[in-house]
Write a protein that holds these residues in place. Structure first.
Motif, mmCIF file in Angstrom:
data_model
loop_
_atom_site.group_PDB
_atom_site.id
_atom_site.type_symbol
_atom_site.label_atom_id
_atom_site.label_comp_id
_atom_site.label_asym_id
_atom_site.label_seq_id
_atom_site.Cartn_x
_atom_site.Cartn_y
_atom_site.Cartn_z
ATOM 1 N N GLU A 34 0.656 -1.251 -0.097
ATOM 2 C CA GLU A 34 -0.104 -0.007 -0.081
ATOM 3 C C GLU A 34 0.745 1.295 -0.070
ATOM 4 O O GLU A 34 0.566 2.225 -0.573
ATOM 5 N N ILE A 35 1.822 1.228 0.640
ATOM 6 C CA ILE A 35 3.086 2.408 0.676
ATOM 7 C C ILE A 35 3.253 2.581 -0.696
ATOM 8 O O ILE A 35 3.678 3.823 -1.230
ATOM 9 N N GLY B 3 1.055 9.055 -6.190
ATOM 10 C CA GLY B 3 1.432 10.419 -5.834
ATOM 11 C C GLY B 3 2.582 10.930 -6.751
ATOM 12 O O GLY B 3 2.356 12.102 -7.254
ATOM 13 N N MET B 4 3.362 9.995 -7.071
ATOM 14 C CA MET B 4 4.273 10.743 -8.226
ATOM 15 C C MET B 4 3.666 10.811 -9.460
ATOM 16 O O MET B 4 3.855 11.779 -10.319
ATOM 17 N N VAL B 5 2.765 9.964 -9.905
ATOM 18 C CA VAL B 5 2.112 10.175 -11.212
ATOM 19 C C VAL B 5 1.188 11.540 -11.151
ATOM 20 O O VAL B 5 1.226 12.411 -12.159
ATOM 21 N N TRP C 116 0.341 17.390 -12.438
ATOM 22 C CA TRP C 116 0.296 18.850 -11.811
ATOM 23 C C TRP C 116 1.334 19.522 -12.410
ATOM 24 O O TRP C 116 1.067 20.818 -12.781
ATOM 25 N N LYS C 117 2.518 18.821 -12.506
ATOM 26 C CA LYS C 117 3.940 19.819 -12.762
ATOM 27 C C LYS C 117 3.723 20.255 -14.498
ATOM 28 O O LYS C 117 3.975 21.280 -14.859
ATOM 29 N N MET C 118 3.140 19.293 -15.174
ATOM 30 C CA MET C 118 3.238 19.518 -16.492
ATOM 31 C C MET C 118 2.128 20.437 -16.767
ATOM 32 O O MET C 118 2.195 21.318 -17.676
ATOM 33 N N HIS C 119 1.051 20.452 -15.996
ATOM 34 C CA HIS C 119 -0.060 21.520 -16.125
ATOM 35 C C HIS C 119 0.667 22.830 -15.797
ATOM 36 O O HIS C 119 0.253 23.712 -16.602
ATOM 37 N N HIS C 120 1.336 23.034 -15.018
ATOM 38 C CA HIS C 120 1.997 24.361 -14.452
ATOM 39 C C HIS C 120 2.838 24.572 -15.486
ATOM 40 O O HIS C 120 3.172 25.796 -16.103
#
Length: 64
Positions: free
Chosen positions: A19-20, A27-29, A34-38
């Motif tokens: 699960e971890i 979380g990485m995906v 999110w980073k690509m969006h910014h």
């Protein structure tokens, strides 16, 4: 058919490490998306201001 048995696996509960690792991967995906969006928004803003400096576009409405 007497004596035919099916081995059933006993439920041992959740695998904490699994699960971890799944949580870290998700979380990485999500962080990458999110980073690509910014980066995309940053690129658009930079292009807008570059075009504004070159007088290719204007923010003032031309009155006829």
């Amino acid at each position: 058919m007497a004596g035919s048995r099916v081995a059933h696996v006993a439920y041992k509960g959740p695998s904490v490490m699994k699960e971890i690792l799944i949580g870290i991967a998700l979380g990485m995906v999500a962080g990458g998306v999110w980073k690509m969006h910014h980066w995309n928004n940053q690129r658009r803003t930079k292009e807008f201001y570059d075009m504004l400096e070159k007088d290719e576009i204007s923010v003032v409405v031309n009155e006829e």
